[in-house]
Design an enzyme around this catalytic site. Structure first.
Site, PDB file in Angstrom:
ATOM      1  N   ASP A 298      57.195  71.965  -3.563  1.00 49.47           N
ATOM      2  CA  ASP A 298      55.815  71.555  -3.836  1.00 49.47           C
ATOM      3  C   ASP A 298      55.020  72.618  -4.601  1.00 49.47           C
ATOM      4  OD1 ASP A 298      56.235  69.082  -2.781  1.00 49.47           O
ATOM      5  OD2 ASP A 298      55.482  69.566  -0.803  1.00 49.47           O
ATOM      6  N   TYR A 382      52.022  63.926   1.445  1.00 44.49           N
ATOM      7  CA  TYR A 382      51.612  64.980   2.373  1.00 44.49           C
ATOM      8  C   TYR A 382      50.370  65.715   1.910  1.00 44.49           C
ATOM      9  CZ  TYR A 382      55.150  65.425   6.008  1.00 44.49           C
ATOM     10  OH  TYR A 382      55.912  65.229   7.116  1.00 44.49           O
TER      11      TYR A 382
HETATM   12 CU   LIG Z   1      56.772  66.777   7.917  1.00 48.01          CU
END
Ligand SMILES: [Cu+2]
Length: 634
Positions: A298, A382
């Site tokens: 990420d 996320y």
């Molecule tokens: Cu997770």
């Protein structure tokens, strides 16, 4: 809102839009790139430690800007460094076969191409989906599995999710069994796999308040009030609070970057030259064909700065807040601003210290307060919040807050997941890890530091241990890079100490800071696996390297589709000496996420991180001069 200055007065001032425009113009005017060049990233070419240390107020600053550009749709990146003072290109490096973080342009191209693909449309129709606009397509960086489709291309692998309404939670309804590989740079669908229809899960997975009425009552207002304003000061990106000083920047990939962290103690005593999250990876533990390849870097494949949120008062941050904007360059060379990307505020943190003298009944207690510098990135499903805390007693803490929505898979009727947890009636979330690597450019009371491992062990039985209670501390210097690849060991209270051997405190011992690890895993994927090679930094918790300014990111500069072995794995193979030199500590930490039903449909924050604490950096508790908080403490 705090604005950055129009001209750089300090080598580490935040990049401003005019500097980006100038740098892009210098590159374009050179005619070394075509009109259709894409700008993957434009950043400050950060000055060296020496340049920063030697800078005096009023000195002219030669700002150098690094432009990472893509000349065409193939896998090849050029890094150019331009000098704004001379208007010239001073460095030009081609990286054949490398890919930058997934471009927004590439992502859109992949989505549009896939939505038009007859094979993909047929796969949707097999599932009763005929309105293709209702399908959310998530492009992912692909990793590297030696697939010929990956060669020489910028690839995205795409997963599909169904949203009957735009406000639906797409991750509640994965279109299971369909996986597409797209040449994202060319907008060309290379492969659509359909491994069979799995019904769309039944649960809507809504986390919206209108779907959970009546909402609970009983929480009365809680206001954070600082009637005289906050106690910190912000001058451009220079932040000072109590004895602390630092410069705050946002970088497209690493997100929050703190420079020049020091503590005023008569003189300015440095602790860290630079601190950031240099890389992170989310390897998934499911071996199946649809989910087994998933492992997002990420930082290097998405960018925690590029994906940073604009934060809002009263929601993301509470109290007297100062914000900093992030100024980045769009992929076509135009600067843009993420407003309020960094939140700076103070928090009460319970008690700092206390003693009640039972003989006199006199009680002394001091409140702990911390300065918080934070940002939040949304990377696909996320959210990650990155919080740097600075305490009155010289402690620094880094905390990651993990939230958002788990990556999901639909289950066939009666199917129980072997490599995940069922979180809704016919929906599972695979086991996965979130592994971060903090890069800590050490400068404990000066540039040259040493690294030690500290742990405890029972003393052997014998005459000097007659009751068997004795235990002793082992302190070992980490002499070289391979010896400094270390893992946590809570049973021995293992931690690491960074010492300046040339500076002693009032007790005659060298000053130091320790890295106190939290409960943390290392990577569970096998080292010889693709992800084991590509995210080698997560094989160990601690790494220490001699300072080298170009060694910036734990998995190397270009992890996207990289074959592996770069970054810490490559640099430390030389086993360089760690003695008598400037050091960088790399700390890999994170969580193994065993999804819970309670993590669905949106995950309550889970925390991980580490502390840096002074050890003999001061001669005693440095907060004895802290006044009692008279307004509340009677
Ligand atoms: Cu997770």
């Amino acid at each position: 809102m705090v604005a950055v200055g129009p001209t750089a007065a300090h080598p580490l001032d935040a990049l401003v839009a005019d500097e980006i425009r100038s740098a892009v113009a210098i590159l374009r005017d050179s005619e070394r790139v075509g009109d259709d060049v894409l700008f993957a990233m434009v950043t400050l070419d950060e000055p060296s430690r020496d340049t920063v240390a030697g800078h005096k107020s009023g000195d002219p600053v030669d700002r150098r800007i690094r432009l990472t550009v893509l000349p065409g749709p193939e896998a090849s990146v050029v890094e150019a460094v331009v000098s704004l003072a001379s208007g010239e290109i001073v460095q030009w490096t081609t990286h054949p076969g490398m890919r930058p973080a997934l471009l927004f342009d590439d992502s859109y191209r992949a989505i549009l191409a896939l939505r038009d693909s007859p094979e993909w449309q047929e796969a949707m129709r097999r599932r009763g989906i005929t309105d293709f606009e209702k399908v959310q397509i998530d492009p992912w960086p692909t990793g590297n599995f030696g697939d010929p489709l990956e060669e020489g291309r910028r690839i995205a692998r795409c997963l599909s999710y169904y949203r009957a309404e735009p406000s639906d939670n797409g991750y509640a309804r994965p279109v299971e069994g369909v996986l597409a590989t797209v040449d994202a740079a060319r907008g060309e669908v290379l492969e659509v796999r359909d491994l069979g229809v799995v019904p769309l899960p039944s649960d809507s997975g809504s986390y919206l308040p209108e779907d959970h009425e009546p909402l609970r009552a009983g929480l009365l207002p809680l206001e954070i009030v600082q009637p005289e304003g906050p106690s910190f000061a912000l001058d451009g990106n220079l932040l000072t609070w109590q004895h602390w000083t630092m410069r705050v920047a946002m970088e497209p990939l690493e997100g929050l970057v703190l420079h020049g962290i020091g503590y005023h103690d008569g003189t300015l005593r440095t602790v860290l030259h630079r601190a950031s999250i240099s890389e992170m990876v989310v390897p998934y533990g499911d071996p199946g064909p649809i989910h087994g390849w998933k492992n997002a870097f990420d930082v290097g494949e998405w960018g925690l700065g590029r994906m940073a949120n604009s934060l809002s008062l009263g929601c993301d941050c509470l109290g007297e807040i100062a914000y900093l904007d992030a100024v980045f360059c769009g992929e076509h060379g135009t600067p843009y601003v993420i407003e309020n990307a960094v939140c700076i505020h103070e928090e009460d943190y319970g008690i700092l210290w206390k003693h009640n003298d039972l003989h006199t009944s006199r009680t002394e207690v001091r409140r702990s307060r911390r300065l918080v510098v934070s940002s939040i990135a949304t990377v696909g499903n996320y959210e990650y919040g990155f919080y740097w805390y600075f305490y009155l007693d010289g402690t620094i803490q880094h905390e990651v807050k993990l939230t958002g929505i788990m990556s999901t898979q639909a289950l066939r009727p009666g199917e129980e997941p072997r490599y995940g947890t069922r979180v809704a009636p016919d929906l599972a979330a695979p086991f996965h890890q979130h592994l971060f690597c903090a890069r800590l450019d050490l400068a404990v009371d000066g540039p040259v530091n040493e690294a030690y491992e500290v742990g405890f062990e029972p003393a052997p039985p014998g005459e000097d241990n007659q009751w068997g209670n004795a235990f002793r501390q082992r302190v070992e210097r980490l002499e070289s890079e391979l010896a400094a690849q270390r893992d946590v060991d809570p049973a021995s209270s293992r931690h690491w100490r960074f010492v300046n051997p040339t500076v002693t405190n009032g007790l005659g011992t060298p000053v130091a800071y320790k890295l106190l690890p939290g409960a943390t895993p290392t990577m569970l994927a096998r080292p010889e696996s693709s992800i084991g090679q590509r995210a080698g930094f997560a094989r160990h918790n601690l790494w220490v390297t001699p300072y080298a300014p170009e060694e910036r990111r734990a998995a190397g500069d270009y992890p996207n589709q990289h074959v592996g072995g770069d970054g810490l794995l490559r640099w430390t193979a030389a086993d360089r000496s760690l003695v008598g030199t400037e050091l960088v500590a790399w700390y890999s930490f994170g969580v193994t996420h065993s999804p819970r039903p309670e993590d669905w449909p949106v995950m309550p924050v889970e925390y991980c991180g580490f502390h840096l604490m002074p050890v003999g950096f001061f001669d005693r508790n440095p907060t004895l001069d802290l006044p009692p908080s008279a307004e509340h403490c009677r």
